[in-house]
Design an enzyme around this catalytic site. Structure first.
Site, PDB file in Angstrom:
ATOM      1  N   GLU A 106       4.227   9.929  11.405  1.00  0.00           N
ATOM      2  CA  GLU A 106       4.133   9.628   9.967  1.00  0.00           C
ATOM      3  C   GLU A 106       3.060   8.578   9.703  1.00  0.00           C
ATOM      4  O   GLU A 106       3.333   7.379   9.787  1.00  0.00           O
ATOM      5  CB  GLU A 106       5.497   9.137   9.436  1.00  0.00           C
ATOM      6  CG  GLU A 106       5.455   8.812   7.947  1.00  0.00           C
ATOM      7  CD  GLU A 106       6.784   8.325   7.373  1.00  0.00           C
ATOM      8  OE1 GLU A 106       7.741   8.144   8.158  1.00  0.00           O
ATOM      9  OE2 GLU A 106       6.855   8.126   6.158  1.00  0.00           O
ATOM     10  N   LYS A 142       4.324  14.123   9.330  1.00  0.00           N
ATOM     11  CA  LYS A 142       4.931  13.693   8.056  1.00  0.00           C
ATOM     12  C   LYS A 142       3.904  12.868   7.290  1.00  0.00           C
ATOM     13  O   LYS A 142       3.841  11.639   7.448  1.00  0.00           O
ATOM     14  CB  LYS A 142       6.199  12.878   8.338  1.00  0.00           C
ATOM     15  CG  LYS A 142       6.831  12.282   7.094  1.00  0.00           C
ATOM     16  CD  LYS A 142       8.226  11.773   7.346  1.00  0.00           C
ATOM     17  CE  LYS A 142       8.789  11.157   6.070  1.00  0.00           C
ATOM     18  NZ  LYS A 142      10.229  11.019   6.081  1.00  0.00           N
TER      19      LYS A 142
HETATM   20  P1  13P Z   1      10.391   8.581   0.938  1.00  0.00           P
HETATM   21  O1  13P Z   1      10.434  10.071   0.762  1.00  0.00           O
HETATM   22  O2  13P Z   1      11.384   7.845   0.075  1.00  0.00           O
HETATM   23  O3  13P Z   1       9.005   8.037   0.891  1.00  0.00           O
HETATM   24  O4  13P Z   1      10.948   8.283   2.404  1.00  0.00           O
HETATM   25  C1  13P Z   1      10.568   9.072   3.443  1.00  0.00           C
HETATM   26  C2  13P Z   1      10.538   8.274   4.673  1.00  0.00           C
HETATM   27  O5  13P Z   1      11.210   8.578   5.634  1.00  0.00           O
HETATM   28  C3  13P Z   1       9.625   7.113   4.738  1.00  0.00           C
HETATM   29  O6  13P Z   1       9.468   6.710   6.061  1.00  0.00           O
END
Ligand code: 13P
Length: 337
Positions: free
Chosen positions: A177, A219
């Site tokens: 991510e 992500k």
């Molecule tokens: P949000 O969709 O609220 O941004 O959270 C996703 C997430 O796991 C952030 O690390």
């Protein structure tokens, strides 16, 4: 869910048939902030009650292929003694675990480097034995006048790649991510540039370290205007710019791209995802891994009261269903009523 024999099968399972991921891995301080907004005290029991309520929602089935948990939750049992992990599995979803450990500032400009590589090997061993089949590590990239710096991009993407390799050595799927934050008044072009630099660097480093892309999930953020930008890009522009950026750097054999919501409204998160899938022309599944955009309505309906559970579960089920439709481009705003 049949036998899932290797990480490639696990990654494909999570995003099969338009399913997405419920991000329920808020750290205790973050969960505290969410609960403050509804006037509920955050403690081990209230966090358990809330998450048990979410995981028992009918709409988990068929719409959610994975749930990301926080360390406390993966060890918790429901009120009747059932491990929360078993409730998730019964809904046809795989349990995942957040393994990064917060942010350390770099320099004076508000940038940070995500921590958590120390001792990770041992922790991964335990998480696998507890039932986790995928993991998450969040790197945060801040956009600003001279930001992001190369140092922030390279050090964060390097940590993500090291983490991903280690996770695969433990037979789990790494979600990587690299979150370019929406915070600020920057243009969509600036977000594009920061996202492009991050993805370019990330996929080069994943390749260098021998990470199996077919057993990895990305992500990312969507490419949007900053949340305080005077002119905001519309849905079509966000969809077009995001796909353009992903196509430049994401290898075709990556099984799934599951977006974070990052502070977008529930409807924007769904509409953007739907618009991208309507455009199409890519090989990866394009789906969701939303925290706030799946939970907000449920949290507001719940208010910490058991008697509100079924209303709250309906709210989560609805958003999960809408986003599953958006993951194959068959959502329309008229379905929201
Ligand atoms: P949000 O969709 O609220 O941004 O959270 C996703 C997430 O796991 C952030 O690390």
């Amino acid at each position: 869910m049949g036998d899932l024999n290797n990480i490639e099968e696990v990654a494909n399972y999570i995003v099969a048939d338009g399913k997405g991921i419920l991000a329920a891995d808020e750290s205790n301080p973050t969960c505290g902030k969410r609960f403050d907004s509804i006037g509920v005290d955050s403690n081990e029991e209230s966090r358990r009650d809330y998450r048990e309520m979410l995981f028992r929602s009918e709409g988990m089935k068929g719409n959610i292929g994975g749930v990301i948990l926080f360390d406390e939750t993966i060890r918790q049992e429901a009120e009747d003694g059932t491990p929360l992990i078993n409730i998730i599995l019964d809904q046809g979803a795989l349990p995942g675990i957040k393994v990064d450990q917060g942010l350390k500032p770099i320099g004076e400009s508000g940038e940070s480097l995500t921590q958590g590589l120390e001792g990770l090997d041992e922790r991964l061993k335990e998480y696998y034995s507890l039932g986790a089949r995928f993991t998450k590590w969040r790197a945060v990239i801040k956009v600003g006048d001279l930001l992001p710096t190369d140092e922030a991009v390279v050090s964060n993407m390097n940590a993500l790649a090291e983490y991903a390799k280690l996770v695969q050595d433990h037979n789990m799927v790494p979600m990587v991510e690299p979150e370019v934050l929406m915070d600020g008044n920057h243009s969509i072009d600036h977000c594009f540039e920061a996202t492009a630099r991050s993805l370019d660097c990330l996929f080069n480093l994943l390749d260098d370290k021998g990470v199996n892309i077919k057993g990895t999930i990305l992500k990312p953020n969507m490419v949007t205007s900053g949340s305080e930008a005077p002119i905001k890009a519309d849905i079509d522009e966000v969809a077009n710019q995001t796909i353009k950026c992903l196509k430049m750097y994401v290898p075709d054999d990556l099984p799934g791209v599951t977006f974070l919501s990052g502070g977008q409204s529930d409807l924007d998160s769904t509409a953007h995802l739907d618009a991208m899938n309507k455009i199409g022309g890519f090989t990866w599944k394009l789906s969701f891994s939303y925290g706030r955009a799946l939970q907000q309505a449920a949290l507001k309906a719940w208010m910490g009261k058991k008697e509100n559970s079924s209303l709250a579960q309906k709210a989560l089920s609805h958003r999960a269903h809408m986003n599953r439709l958006a993951s194959d481009g068959s959502w329309s705003a008229s379905l929201e009523n």
